[in-house]
Design a protein around this motif. Structure first.
Motif, PDB file in Angstrom:
ATOM      1  N   GLY A   1      24.694  21.797  44.804  1.00 13.91           N
ATOM      2  CA  GLY A   1      23.355  21.233  45.070  1.00 13.91           C
ATOM      3  C   GLY A   1      23.036  20.103  44.110  1.00 13.91           C
ATOM      4  O   GLY A   1      22.594  19.023  44.511  1.00 13.91           O
ATOM      5  N   THR A   2      23.287  20.328  42.821  1.00 11.71           N
ATOM      6  CA  THR A   2      22.911  19.295  41.841  1.00 11.71           C
ATOM      7  C   THR A   2      23.889  18.118  41.886  1.00 11.71           C
ATOM      8  O   THR A   2      23.510  16.985  41.613  1.00 11.71           O
ATOM      9  CB  THR A   2      22.813  19.868  40.411  1.00 11.71           C
ATOM     10  OG1 THR A   2      23.972  20.642  40.147  1.00 11.71           O
ATOM     11  CG2 THR A   2      21.582  20.732  40.242  1.00 11.71           C
ATOM     12  N   ASP A   3      25.149  18.373  42.288  1.00 12.63           N
ATOM     13  CA  ASP A   3      26.096  17.256  42.478  1.00 12.63           C
ATOM     14  C   ASP A   3      25.589  16.331  43.574  1.00 12.63           C
ATOM     15  O   ASP A   3      25.664  15.108  43.464  1.00 12.63           O
ATOM     16  CB  ASP A   3      27.478  17.797  42.873  1.00 12.63           C
ATOM     17  CG  ASP A   3      28.380  17.934  41.646  1.00 12.63           C
ATOM     18  OD1 ASP A   3      27.958  17.490  40.558  1.00 12.63           O
ATOM     19  OD2 ASP A   3      29.486  18.503  41.779  1.00 12.63           O
ATOM     20  N   LYS A   4      25.074  16.920  44.633  1.00 13.73           N
ATOM     21  CA  LYS A   4      24.530  16.140  45.751  1.00 13.73           C
ATOM     22  C   LYS A   4      23.312  15.336  45.265  1.00 13.73           C
ATOM     23  O   LYS A   4      23.179  14.150  45.567  1.00 13.73           O
ATOM     24  CB  LYS A   4      24.101  17.095  46.858  1.00 13.73           C
ATOM     25  CG  LYS A   4      24.280  16.540  48.244  1.00 13.73           C
ATOM     26  CD  LYS A   4      24.232  17.665  49.238  1.00 13.73           C
ATOM     27  CE  LYS A   4      23.429  17.250  50.444  1.00 13.73           C
ATOM     28  NZ  LYS A   4      23.059  18.375  51.275  1.00 13.73           N
ATOM     29  N   GLN A   5      22.465  15.966  44.456  1.00 14.38           N
ATOM     30  CA  GLN A   5      21.261  15.277  43.940  1.00 14.38           C
ATOM     31  C   GLN A   5      21.650  14.113  43.027  1.00 14.38           C
ATOM     32  O   GLN A   5      20.990  13.092  42.982  1.00 14.38           O
ATOM     33  CB  GLN A   5      20.391  16.253  43.154  1.00 14.38           C
ATOM     34  CG  GLN A   5      19.637  17.221  44.033  1.00 14.38           C
ATOM     35  CD  GLN A   5      18.889  18.256  43.217  1.00 14.38           C
ATOM     36  OE1 GLN A   5      19.335  19.385  43.113  1.00 14.38           O
ATOM     37  NE2 GLN A   5      17.773  17.891  42.632  1.00 14.38           N
ATOM     38  N   ARG A   6      22.741  14.292  42.321  1.00 10.28           N
ATOM     39  CA  ARG A   6      23.192  13.274  41.371  1.00 10.28           C
ATOM     40  C   ARG A   6      23.633  11.995  42.094  1.00 10.28           C
ATOM     41  O   ARG A   6      23.553  10.903  41.553  1.00 10.28           O
ATOM     42  CB  ARG A   6      24.374  13.888  40.606  1.00 10.28           C
ATOM     43  CG  ARG A   6      24.906  13.094  39.493  1.00 10.28           C
ATOM     44  CD  ARG A   6      26.340  13.511  39.261  1.00 10.28           C
ATOM     45  NE  ARG A   6      26.468  14.547  38.266  1.00 10.28           N
ATOM     46  CZ  ARG A   6      27.393  14.504  37.311  1.00 10.28           C
ATOM     47  NH1 ARG A   6      28.204  13.488  37.225  1.00 10.28           N
ATOM     48  NH2 ARG A   6      27.508  15.471  36.457  1.00 10.28           N
ATOM     49  N   ALA A   7      24.098  12.133  43.339  1.00  9.37           N
ATOM     50  CA  ALA A   7      24.475  11.006  44.212  1.00  9.37           C
ATOM     51  C   ALA A   7      25.379   9.999  43.511  1.00  9.37           C
ATOM     52  O   ALA A   7      25.121   8.797  43.531  1.00  9.37           O
ATOM     53  CB  ALA A   7      23.217  10.329  44.746  1.00  9.37           C
ATOM     54  N   GLY A   8      26.410  10.472  42.852  1.00  9.17           N
ATOM     55  CA  GLY A   8      27.411   9.591  42.243  1.00  9.17           C
ATOM     56  C   GLY A   8      27.012   9.012  40.904  1.00  9.17           C
ATOM     57  O   GLY A   8      27.794   8.275  40.297  1.00  9.17           O
ATOM     58  N   ARG A   9      25.803   9.295  40.435  1.00  8.01           N
ATOM     59  CA  ARG A   9      25.371   8.725  39.140  1.00  8.01           C
ATOM     60  C   ARG A   9      26.015   9.485  37.986  1.00  8.01           C
ATOM     61  O   ARG A   9      26.185  10.709  38.064  1.00  8.01           O
ATOM     62  CB  ARG A   9      23.852   8.794  39.003  1.00  8.01           C
ATOM     63  CG  ARG A   9      23.123   7.866  39.956  1.00  8.01           C
ATOM     64  CD  ARG A   9      21.637   8.134  39.958  1.00  8.01           C
ATOM     65  NE  ARG A   9      21.317   9.491  40.391  1.00  8.01           N
ATOM     66  CZ  ARG A   9      20.113  10.038  40.310  1.00  8.01           C
ATOM     67  NH1 ARG A   9      19.111   9.349  39.817  1.00  8.01           N
ATOM     68  NH2 ARG A   9      19.886  11.263  40.736  1.00  8.01           N
ATOM     69  N   SER A  10      26.332   8.775  36.885  1.00  7.97           N
ATOM     70  CA  SER A  10      26.888   9.453  35.714  1.00  7.97           C
ATOM     71  C   SER A  10      25.752  10.139  34.960  1.00  7.97           C
ATOM     72  O   SER A  10      24.580   9.780  35.122  1.00  7.97           O
ATOM     73  CB  SER A  10      27.583   8.447  34.791  1.00  7.97           C
ATOM     74  OG  SER A  10      26.603   7.650  34.152  1.00  7.97           O
ATOM     75  N   ILE A  11      26.129  11.105  34.109  1.00  9.58           N
ATOM     76  CA  ILE A  11      25.112  11.804  33.307  1.00  9.58           C
ATOM     77  C   ILE A  11      24.393  10.797  32.403  1.00  9.58           C
ATOM     78  O   ILE A  11      23.170  10.806  32.269  1.00  9.58           O
ATOM     79  CB  ILE A  11      25.761  12.925  32.453  1.00  9.58           C
ATOM     80  CG1 ILE A  11      26.310  14.037  33.353  1.00  9.58           C
ATOM     81  CG2 ILE A  11      24.781  13.486  31.423  1.00  9.58           C
ATOM     82  CD1 ILE A  11      25.283  14.928  34.013  1.00  9.58           C
ATOM     83  N   LYS A  12      25.158   9.875  31.793  1.00 10.24           N
ATOM     84  CA  LYS A  12      24.554   8.883  30.880  1.00 10.24           C
ATOM     85  C   LYS A  12      23.531   8.021  31.627  1.00 10.24           C
ATOM     86  O   LYS A  12      22.465   7.711  31.108  1.00 10.24           O
ATOM     87  CB  LYS A  12      25.646   7.980  30.274  1.00 10.24           C
ATOM     88  CG  LYS A  12      26.540   8.700  29.261  1.00 10.24           C
ATOM     89  CD  LYS A  12      25.931   8.651  27.872  1.00 10.24           C
ATOM     90  CE  LYS A  12      26.716   9.454  26.863  1.00 10.24           C
ATOM     91  NZ  LYS A  12      26.630  10.918  27.021  1.00 10.24           N
TER      92      LYS A  12
END
Ligand SMILES: NC(=O)c1ccc[n+]([C@@H]2O[C@H](COP(=O)([O-])OP(=O)(O)OC[C@H]3O[C@@H](n4cnc5c(N)ncnc54)[C@H](O)[C@@H]3O)[C@@H](O)[C@H]2O)c1
Length: 495
Positions: free
Chosen positions: A277-288
């Motif tokens: 779920g959170t990988d999908k929310q991240r939408a390819g963005r890096s943590i930084k």
């Protein structure tokens, strides 16, 4: 009085790096230690990632990332610092061992604080030779921006050391929340964990995914929480009947099966739901990348609250005043409180760090803000301030303005606003402000304001007495640039 100037960071992960960044931005020296092989590189990368946000918040005199030393020798750290902030993994046995070791190595006046999220200081101070200087300073991520620091002493912590800790955390811009009693999970993590358990139940039971649950906070209660806690929010939810009415209406729902509280079993399937779920929310963005966006949003929220001097906005406002004062510059708050009695220089302020744009100069929006404050100062001076508006139901509305940007305006500059009235008739006041620093005119604005009845929305005449107050501020010869407008750039006309 804060006597802590050199900070030791033991454990330089997410939280340790955040502490290091905050201390450096406040002009302190930092010595760091961590057993991981690549810890120094990771620490410096994390501080670099946080630094732009800290620059926006305003750096203290002497703030310098080069004041960070990384050592592989814990003895050196313990012997050279005034306070040690332990941010090692959340594990009681490990914390007991580290606090015993730090307690044996550091001179007895060195404060030893733990960042633990909920372990009790009484449980890890007992084996130290000087247990009275061990306590908890529990921060929130990102430590370099969020002001809350819960301070919890153990059975053997002395009051004197609790007070030293409060002074230190306040001096680095935090909001020290001293706990009345030692309690597991402290205050905020008890609340956060209750939310987290319920979050897991709802997802485990298939009612929602991670994004739905995050939306349920961000678009509603989360916005409110930045300036009022659950108790105040529920007071208002009771309407004019207040808290008593709220309990009458919603008290019975506590009997309904709305929440479960006991956490569900952490199955692989449940963890996968959170990870996917959170990988999908991240939408390819890096943590930084997400951290930088989060930082910008947090700064914007705190700056908005600063206008109203509530919650974290009040903390950053007070800390920024201390920063400006310590840099030997004019204090913004004092300037606003002690306006000169003469008609000119009715308003003064310093250029705040967050007013500066990508070119390194004050951005256009803040010229309007500063000139707007100068206009309000003029109206106050002429007796047309808040009381006048409330009683007469009249106000002056700006109907036209023209700004000239003459020189770059830099962060920290003390701006003095000279105000000159150019003309007055029954319904209009024509005036200008000169924005100066060190005697140099950096910008000017010329304005026309109309006297309006705020109920009817129509222009109405001022009394003679009101007009005279502005006439008294008139200058005999208006500056040459008054009445100028932008000349059209039209190559055909020019030829
Ligand atoms: N992450 C959060 O949001 C958060 C918020 C508030 C408080 N905390 C607390 O802060 C502490 C650190 O959490 P974190 O999120 O930074 O963890 P982290 O995993 O990011 O960092 C822990 C660091 O400790 C180092 N370490 C390992 N063994 C060590 C030892 N024996 N001595 C010293 N350092 C050691 C690791 O190499 C690592 O760099 C924990 O007590 C945690 O509960 C975390």
């Amino acid at each position: 009085m804060n006597d802590i100037k050199k900070i030791g960071i033991v454990g330089t992960g997410v939280i340790g790096a955040g502490w290091a960044a905050r201390a450096l931005a406040n002009g302190l020296d930092v010595v760091a230690w961590d057993p991981a092989p690549d810890a120094e590189e990771a620490l410096r990368i994390n501080i670099d990632n946080a630094w732009p946000a800290l620059v926006k918040m305003g750096l203290f005199d002497g703030a310098d990332r080069d004041r960070l030393t990384f050592t592989s020798d814990l003895v050196t750290l313990c012997r050279s610092v005034d306070l040690i902030q332990e941010s090692a993994p959340e594990n009681l046995e490990l914390k007991i061992k580290i606090h015993k070791e730090l307690g044996e190595l550091a001179p007895k006046e060195v404060l030893i604080a733990s960042s633990t999220s909920g372990l009790l200081p009484s449980d890890f101070q007992a084996e130290s030779p000087h247990p009275e200087r061990h306590l908890v300073g529990h921060p929130f991520n990102p430590v370099y921006l969020l002001p809350l620091c819960e301070i919890c002493g153990g059975k053997l912590t002395s009051d004197e050391n609790m007070n030293r800790a409060v002074e230190y955390y306040r001096a680095i811009g935090m909001y020290p929340l001293k706990l009345k009693k030692e309690v597991a999970g402290f205050l905020s993590d008890r609340l956060q964990e209750a939310l987290w358990r319920e979050n897991m139940h709802v997802i485990n039971d298939g009612y929602a995914d991670t994004k739905n649950m995050d939306d349920a906070i961000c678009y509603g209660p989360g916005l409110r929480w930045a300036m009022m806690g659950t108790n105040e929010a529920f007071l208002l939810a009771g309407g004019d009947g207040g808290m008593r009415h709220f309990f009458k209406q919603f008290g019975p729902t506590l009997e309904l099966p709305w929440t479960k509280l006991k956490a569900p079993e952490l199955t692989d399937d449940l963890i996968d739901k959170f990870v996917e779920g959170t990988d999908k929310q991240r939408a390819g963005r890096s943590i930084k990348e997400m951290e930088r966006l989060r930082d910008d949003c947090l700064i914007a929220i705190m700056q908005a609250l600063r206008t109203y001097k509530v919650g974290a906005g009040q903390t950053i406002d007070e800390h920024d005043s201390r920063r400006i004062e310590s840099a030997g510059n004019f204090d913004l708050v004092q300037a606003e409180a002690h306006l000169p009695a003469t008609p000119s220089a009715l308003y003064q302020c310093n250029v705040r760090p967050d007013w500066v744009d990508y070119n390194g100069h004050m951005s256009e929006a803040y010229y309007v803000l500063v000139f707007g404050h100068a206009t309000d100062a003029l109206y106050d001076h002429a007796g047309m301030g808040e009381d006048y508006r409330a009683q007469s139901k009249c106000s002056l509305y700006t109907v036209e303005s023209h700004i000239r940007f003459l020189h770059e305006v830099n962060e920290g500059a003390l701006l003095e606003l000279d105000t000159q009235v150019l003309g007055v008739d029954a319904k209009r006041v024509h005036f200008c402000h000169l924005m100066k620093s060190d005697g140099i005119v950096l910008a000017t604005t010329e304005l026309m304001a109309v006297h309006v009845n705020t109920v009817s929305g129509r222009s109405v005449p001022m009394t003679d007495t009101e007009q005279v107050r502005y006439r008294n501020l008139m200058i005999p010869d208006p500056p040459a640039w008054v009445g100028r407008s932008i000349q059209t750039v039209n190559p055909e006309k020019a030829s």
